[in-house]
Design an enzyme around this catalytic site. Structure first.
Site, PDB file in Angstrom:
ATOM      1  N   HIS A  48      -6.332   1.141  -4.911  1.00  0.00           N
ATOM      2  CA  HIS A  48      -4.865   0.940  -4.571  1.00  0.00           C
ATOM      3  C   HIS A  48      -4.572   1.328  -3.070  1.00  0.00           C
ATOM      4  CE1 HIS A  48      -0.808   2.939  -4.943  1.00  0.00           C
ATOM      5  NE2 HIS A  48      -0.547   1.672  -5.454  1.00  0.00           N
ATOM      6  N   GLU A  75      -6.498  -3.528  -3.258  1.00  0.00           N
ATOM      7  CA  GLU A  75      -5.037  -3.823  -3.665  1.00  0.00           C
ATOM      8  C   GLU A  75      -4.256  -3.662  -2.318  1.00  0.00           C
ATOM      9  OE1 GLU A  75      -0.995  -2.854  -5.056  1.00  0.00           O
ATOM     10  OE2 GLU A  75      -2.294  -1.612  -3.685  1.00  0.00           O
ATOM     11  N   ASP A  77       0.045  -4.133  -0.747  1.00  0.00           N
ATOM     12  CA  ASP A  77       1.421  -4.790  -0.830  1.00  0.00           C
ATOM     13  C   ASP A  77       1.777  -5.673   0.533  1.00  0.00           C
ATOM     14  OD1 ASP A  77       2.232  -2.808  -3.165  1.00  0.00           O
ATOM     15  OD2 ASP A  77       1.302  -1.519  -1.322  1.00  0.00           O
ATOM     16  N   HIS A  90       3.269  -0.884   2.386  1.00  0.00           N
ATOM     17  CA  HIS A  90       3.585  -0.587   1.070  1.00  0.00           C
ATOM     18  C   HIS A  90       5.132  -0.486   1.187  1.00  0.00           C
ATOM     19  CE1 HIS A  90       5.130   1.931  -1.890  1.00  0.00           C
ATOM     20  NE2 HIS A  90       4.417   1.414  -2.806  1.00  0.00           N
ATOM     21  N   GLU A 168       0.230  -7.874  -4.186  1.00  0.00           N
ATOM     22  CA  GLU A 168       1.594  -7.485  -4.683  1.00  0.00           C
ATOM     23  C   GLU A 168       2.601  -7.856  -3.812  1.00  0.00           C
ATOM     24  OE1 GLU A 168       2.922  -3.579  -5.584  1.00  0.00           O
ATOM     25  OE2 GLU A 168       4.527  -4.052  -6.086  1.00  0.00           O
TER      26      GLU A 168
HETATM   27  O1  G3P Z   1       0.684  -2.374  -7.433  1.00  0.00           O
HETATM   28  C1  G3P Z   1       0.408  -1.439  -8.404  1.00  0.00           C
HETATM   29  C2  G3P Z   1       1.016  -0.371  -7.887  1.00  0.00           C
HETATM   30  O2  G3P Z   1       0.709  -0.510  -6.714  1.00  0.00           O
HETATM   31  C3  G3P Z   1       2.488  -0.383  -7.981  1.00  0.00           C
HETATM   32  O3  G3P Z   1       2.956   0.776  -7.296  1.00  0.00           O
HETATM   33  O4  G3P Z   1       4.350   1.274  -5.576  1.00  0.00           O
HETATM   34  O5  G3P Z   1       2.203   1.794  -5.090  1.00  0.00           O
HETATM   35  O6  G3P Z   1       2.947  -0.679  -5.083  1.00  0.00           O
HETATM   36  P1  G3P Z   1       3.137   0.885  -5.791  1.00  0.00           P
HETATM   37 CA    CA Z   2       1.163  -2.030  -4.960  1.00  0.00          CA
END
Ligand code: G3P
Ligand code: CA
Length: 380
Positions: A48, A75, A77, A90, A168
């Site tokens: 993440h 992962e 954003d 993010h 994402e």
């Molecule tokens: O993408 C899964 C998780 O990352 C969602 O929360 O706010 O960390 O992007 P966030």
């Molecule tokens: Ca995310």
């Protein structure tokens, strides 16, 4: 077995050995079978924002560390600069994780879309981490740059392990057309077509998600963005992220407001419940009907904290999701007790900031160099 049959069997076995996604057996957990069907690993270990416990989130050392530790997925954003470049970042504002207030004092509250890439590259995206986490600080983190999607892809492609990308669309309403831009970039970089493993690739020793059908997973909290991702990239696996509250699943109690942060926030979310079974089922059904292979629900963590949200991995929820044919990748879980708890609940993958610890929990990192060795090798 006749020779032709034997040859066919041998070829098939060799092909499967070269892949990281193992076919399901009749007695496998349902989520493992569904994951194999969707072409994604089980249980999936998702770094993440990179190895973001040990290095500043969504920066080069975070992704290099996650890759070299053996994460299945990096992962990120996705957002877009004023001049149209896709980047990994993010928050919708720059203040928490950069020195924007020093470099652009009058623009610190502006969204990412108000800055060109050249402006964003002037920011220090690492020093905040050293100040926030002195026990994990490194002088080399000071001055780290925000990364473009291209730069994250370069990292994913650049090591011995070949992880997948788990992307994402963040605040997608602010970036009209970002789904189409993402498709163009992934296409240009060759991530939408099959990427066969090289001869001799051994998936039992090396991560090879980039060589499988699950090499990219697209994720979003936004139903409209899911529809657009499905339109642009119909055969790429997608996850509908689940959230209880504003713009998400409707809670039972819509009158009590969430506190701004601190320990009260986790306690608040721990008390929240979904409005009804039908309300939860509606979100699962929406994902199922719009191309998602699974959901990405939040979890309530044993010790609370600022990542502890509504418990959306209750057994009935997981059963309902699996019955709908969808896998479950839960966010964001960092402690062994919580890894154990969510796996016992039947989830199929975990987003974690502590990828080394998740891989150790899964028994997958016996010969991995230490985090410090990996960072040192990359001059951090
Ligand atoms: O993408 C899964 C998780 O990352 C969602 O929360 O706010 O960390 O992007 P966030
Ligand atoms: Ca995310």
């Amino acid at each position: 077995m006749p020779q032709t049959g034997l040859r066919l069997f041998t070829t098939l076995a060799a092909l499967l050995m070269s892949l990281s996604v193992v076919p399901a057996r009749a007695d496998d957990p349902v989520g493992k079978t569904l994951s194999a069907k969707a072409g994604v690993p089980w249980p999936a270990a998702i770094a993440h924002r990179g190895a973001s416990h040990d290095a500043p989130e969504e920066t080069a050392p975070a992704y290099l560390l996650a890759r070299d530790l053996g994460a299945d997925y990096l992962e990120l954003d996705l957002q877009r600069t004023k001049d149209g470049v896709l980047i990994a970042f993010h928050d919708d504002k720059l203040k928490r994780t950069t020195n924007v207030a020093q470099v652009f004092p009058d623009r610190a509250d502006q969204p990412i879309s108000a800055f060109t890439l050249a402006e964003l590259k002037q920011l220090d995206a690492g020093s905040w981490f050293n100040a926030a986490f002195p026990d994990r600080a490194r002088p080399s983190f000071a001055g780290l740059k925000i990364l473009t999607l291209d730069e994250v892809i370069d990292i994913a492609e650049g090591g011995t392990h070949k992880p997948g990308l788990y992307i994402e669309t963040k605040v997608p309403a602010q970036f009209p057309g970002i789904e189409k831009d993402l498709k163009a970039k992934l296409d240009q970089r060759g991530w939408l077509a099959a990427r066969p493993a090289p001869a001799g690739f051994d998936a039992s020793k090396t991560v090879g998600i980039a060589y499988t059908p699950g090499r990219v997973i697209l994720q979003t909290f936004d139903k409209s963005s899911l529809e657009l991702l499905q339109k642009e990239m119909p055969t790429t696996p997608k996850i509908l992220l689940l959230w209880l509250g504003e713009d998400g699943i409707t809670p039972k109690d819509t009158t009590t407001k969430a506190p701004p942060g601190g320990p009260e926030l986790a306690a608040y979310y721990a008390r929240q419940e979904v409005k009804s079974r039908d309300e939860f089922a509606d979100w699962v059904r929406f994902g199922q009907q719009h191309g998602a292979i699974g959901t990405g629900p939040s979890a309530a963590l044993a010790n609370g904290g600022d990542q502890s949200y509504a418990d959306l991995v209750q057994p009935w929820m997981n059963e309902l999701t699996h019955t709908a044919g969808l896998v479950i990748h839960v966010y964001t879980v960092d402690e062994p007790a919580d890894f154990k708890a969510v796996m016992a609940r039947g989830v199929d993958g975990i987003f974690t900031n502590r990828i080394a610890e998740l891989l150790a929990f899964q028994g997958r990192a016996p010969a991995t160099p230490s985090k410090a060795d990996i960072l040192a090798r990359h001059k951090y």
